[in-house]
Design a protein around this motif. Structure first.
Motif, PDB file in Angstrom:
ATOM      1  N   THR A 229      30.970  36.836  75.833  1.00  0.00           N
ATOM      2  CA  THR A 229      29.861  36.200  76.557  1.00  0.00           C
ATOM      3  C   THR A 229      28.785  37.164  77.041  1.00  0.00           C
ATOM      4  OG1 THR A 229      30.933  36.384  78.727  1.00  0.00           O
ATOM      5  CG2 THR A 229      31.465  34.438  77.389  1.00  0.00           C
TER       6      THR A 229
ATOM      7  N   SER B  66      22.956  34.593  75.406  1.00  0.00           N
ATOM      8  CA  SER B  66      23.838  33.478  75.048  1.00  0.00           C
ATOM      9  C   SER B  66      25.206  33.932  74.558  1.00  0.00           C
ATOM     10  CB  SER B  66      23.169  32.620  73.968  1.00  0.00           C
ATOM     11  OG  SER B  66      22.759  33.426  72.890  1.00  0.00           O
ATOM     12  N   GLY B  67      25.418  35.238  74.410  1.00  0.00           N
ATOM     13  CA  GLY B  67      26.699  35.712  73.932  1.00  0.00           C
ATOM     14  C   GLY B  67      26.860  35.570  72.424  1.00  0.00           C
ATOM     15  N   SER B  68      28.025  35.976  71.942  1.00  0.00           N
ATOM     16  CA  SER B  68      28.270  35.967  70.499  1.00  0.00           C
ATOM     17  C   SER B  68      29.605  35.304  70.189  1.00  0.00           C
ATOM     18  CB  SER B  68      28.265  37.389  69.939  1.00  0.00           C
ATOM     19  OG  SER B  68      29.299  38.160  70.526  1.00  0.00           O
TER      20      SER B  68
ATOM     21  N   ARG C 234      21.855  31.750  64.021  1.00  0.00           N
ATOM     22  CA  ARG C 234      21.556  31.441  65.416  1.00  0.00           C
ATOM     23  C   ARG C 234      20.518  30.321  65.476  1.00  0.00           C
ATOM     24  NH1 ARG C 234      16.845  34.808  67.194  1.00  0.00           N
ATOM     25  NH2 ARG C 234      16.851  33.258  68.870  1.00  0.00           N
TER      26      ARG C 234
ATOM     27  N   GLN D 124      25.300  30.226  71.147  1.00  0.00           N
ATOM     28  CA  GLN D 124      25.749  31.591  70.869  1.00  0.00           C
ATOM     29  C   GLN D 124      25.160  32.099  69.549  1.00  0.00           C
ATOM     30  OE1 GLN D 124      27.764  28.925  71.223  1.00  0.00           O
ATOM     31  NE2 GLN D 124      29.232  29.285  72.882  1.00  0.00           N
TER      32      GLN D 124
ATOM     33  N   TRP E 266      35.076  34.931  71.085  1.00  0.00           N
ATOM     34  CA  TRP E 266      33.892  34.604  71.880  1.00  0.00           C
ATOM     35  C   TRP E 266      33.694  35.697  72.920  1.00  0.00           C
ATOM     36  CZ3 TRP E 266      33.325  29.847  75.657  1.00  0.00           C
ATOM     37  CH2 TRP E 266      31.989  29.739  76.056  1.00  0.00           C
TER      38      TRP E 266
END
Length: 469
Positions: free
Chosen positions: A188, A135-137, A303, A290, A186
């Motif tokens: 990804t 989901s990425g950060s 999260r 994310q 962001w």
């Protein structure tokens, strides 16, 4: 909203226990060792490092008899009680890696990305049900000073393959809504989320299917050289003798003299909410799911779980004098109350939500914030330590390094500074406690004074050492 009162109310029904380990029946993977065995390899520790090492080495040497022993249960240490962030970084972030190993950073970033991809492929190939999602950060600025340098960092990160972009206040609010958010970064493609306990259990299942033996409830008391073999003594009636031994003990006291000076165990604390309703989710957005953390020196990470709970942890890393590790430290009401207060300051629209679980666990922190490796007894005993909170992903790479060291020929990783060097040791007590306390006070002051680093922090920066979780 009275934040203090709401924080107190939110914790009334919180269980003293790890959500990941309490969500279902915890499987049993092996009985305590009760006899003497001569084997090819003993691995001490049934967390991520020990299990990945068992799997990779058994795949490379299928004829070897491999035994994994753990004083508790599979994944009951840091591997089963962390936040479930799987980061591609092997160096505790690109900036840390650039500062320490600039000549290797391109290769280290590539190896980290490859490691994350291989981990994902392994989970899929072996049908491990662990809620894995890439989901990425999203790194959140909650103060204006935290935006300084983000554009420059994003440009550097993109040069090393990061799909990273800077968001202003409106941009970040479109992804996740909070009155505190000023902007963010962001990325990804460098972070995934996972249920860490289920991942550990899945790794244990695969290891057993490959022919590895696991003995839970087996406390190792000593490891010593007996000529051509290594004797592994336990507090139970059994013992082991092996040609090779791997120590995967994380924050627990190392079994080799002198190694303890390279790590300090710090306790990190976590809260888990009840599942959010659809209307609560709509209030905060977060449709991209994310993994989030804020950009302060003392930071929170948070999260969503598969059932839309919010895991909320970090900020208050606690060190206990003498590097003590104890089950008594796994719950700290003062810290959990502070975390709850910070939660409602971040998400006031979630007033009324309750926390169902509260827990803590020890992290093996090194002065350079990253893993390191070592050996003893003419290469018969090997270890990796110092993951400093990023071990969910980095332990698999560490296991690759340890696997390569099972052979006498040159390892393909030994040219890397990360692999061939050790961090600066922490000072002995009482200087250790004094240094940790001074660092924490200084970091907290920096967060409230526009990020300004005082003389103590600048000195640590020049020495290339620090304290983190």
């Amino acid at each position: 909203m009275d934040v203090e009162r709401e924080a107190i109310r939110s914790l009334v029904a919180a269980r003293d226990g790890v959500y990941w380990l309490a969500e279902g029946v915890v499987p049993v993977f092996g009985s305590p060792l009760s006899d003497h065995q001569d084997v090819d390899l003993v691995i001490v520790g049934a967390g991520f490092l020990g299990l990945w090492s068992a799997i990779l080495i058994k795949e490379r040497f299928p004829e070897w008899e491999i035994v994994v022993v753990d004083g508790g249960r599979v994944g009951f240490g840091a591997s089963g009680r962390n936040g479930g962030f799987v980061d591609a970084s092997l160096t505790h972030g690109l900036e840390n890696g650039l500062g320490r190993w600039p000549e290797d950073i391109e290769e280290l970033e590539r190896l980290g990305g490859d490691n994350l991809t291989a981990l994902a492929e392994f989970i899929e190939r072996h049908s491990i049900d662990c809620d894995f999602e890439r989901s990425g950060s999203l790194d959140i600025a909650t103060e204006r000073w935290q935006l300084d340098g983000l554009e420059e960092y994003a440009e550097t990160a993109r040069r090393y393959g990061h799909d990273a972009g800077v968001l202003d206040r409106n941009g970040v609010q479109e992804l996740v809504r909070s009155p505190l958010y000023q902007g963010g970064l962001w990325t990804t493609n460098r972070t995934a989320l996972v249920n860490p306990a289920r991942l550990a259990w899945g790794l244990a299942r695969v290891a057993i299917e490959l022919g590895v033996t696991i003995h839970e409830g087996t406390v190792v008391t000593s490891v010593h050289d007996v000529g051509g073999m290594v004797e592994v003594d336990t507090a139970q009636s059994g013992s082991l003798r092996a040609a090779k031994v791997i120590l995967a003990t994380n924050a627990f006291p190392p079994l080799l003299s002198g190694v303890a000076s390279f790590i300090v165990p710090v306790y990190d604390y976590v809260l888990m909410t009840e599942p959010l309703s659809s209307s609560q989710l709509e209030e905060i957005g977060w449709r991209g799911r994310q993994g989030l953390s804020d950009l302060g020196n003392l930071f929170h990470y948070y999260r969503l779980t598969s059932d839309n709970r919010i895991l909320w942890g970090g900020y208050d890393a606690i060190y206990h004098y003498g590097s003590r590790v104890s089950t008594a430290y796994r719950l700290r009401s003062k810290t959990h109350l502070m975390l709850a207060r910070h939660f409602f300051e971040t998400f006031p629209m979630l007033e009324g939500i309750r926390f169902t679980h509260a827990w803590g666990g020890a992290i093996d922190t090194s002065t350079r914030f990253s893993m390191f490796f070592g050996s003893r007894y003419q290469g018969k005993v090997h270890y990796a330590l110092g993951f400093t909170g990023l071990g969910v992903g980095a332990t698999r790479f560490a296991a690759q390094v340890l696997c390569a060291r099972m052979e006498p020929k040159m390892s393909p990783f030994d040219h890397l500074g990360l692999v061939r060097t050790k961090p600066m040791p922490f000072p002995p007590e009482p200087l250790r406690s004094l240094a940790v306390a001074a660092t924490r006070r200084s970091l907290m002051r920096a967060d409230t004074h526009g990020g300004h680093r005082n003389l103590w922090l600048r000195t640590l920066d020049r020495l290339g050492v620090g304290f983190d979780s």
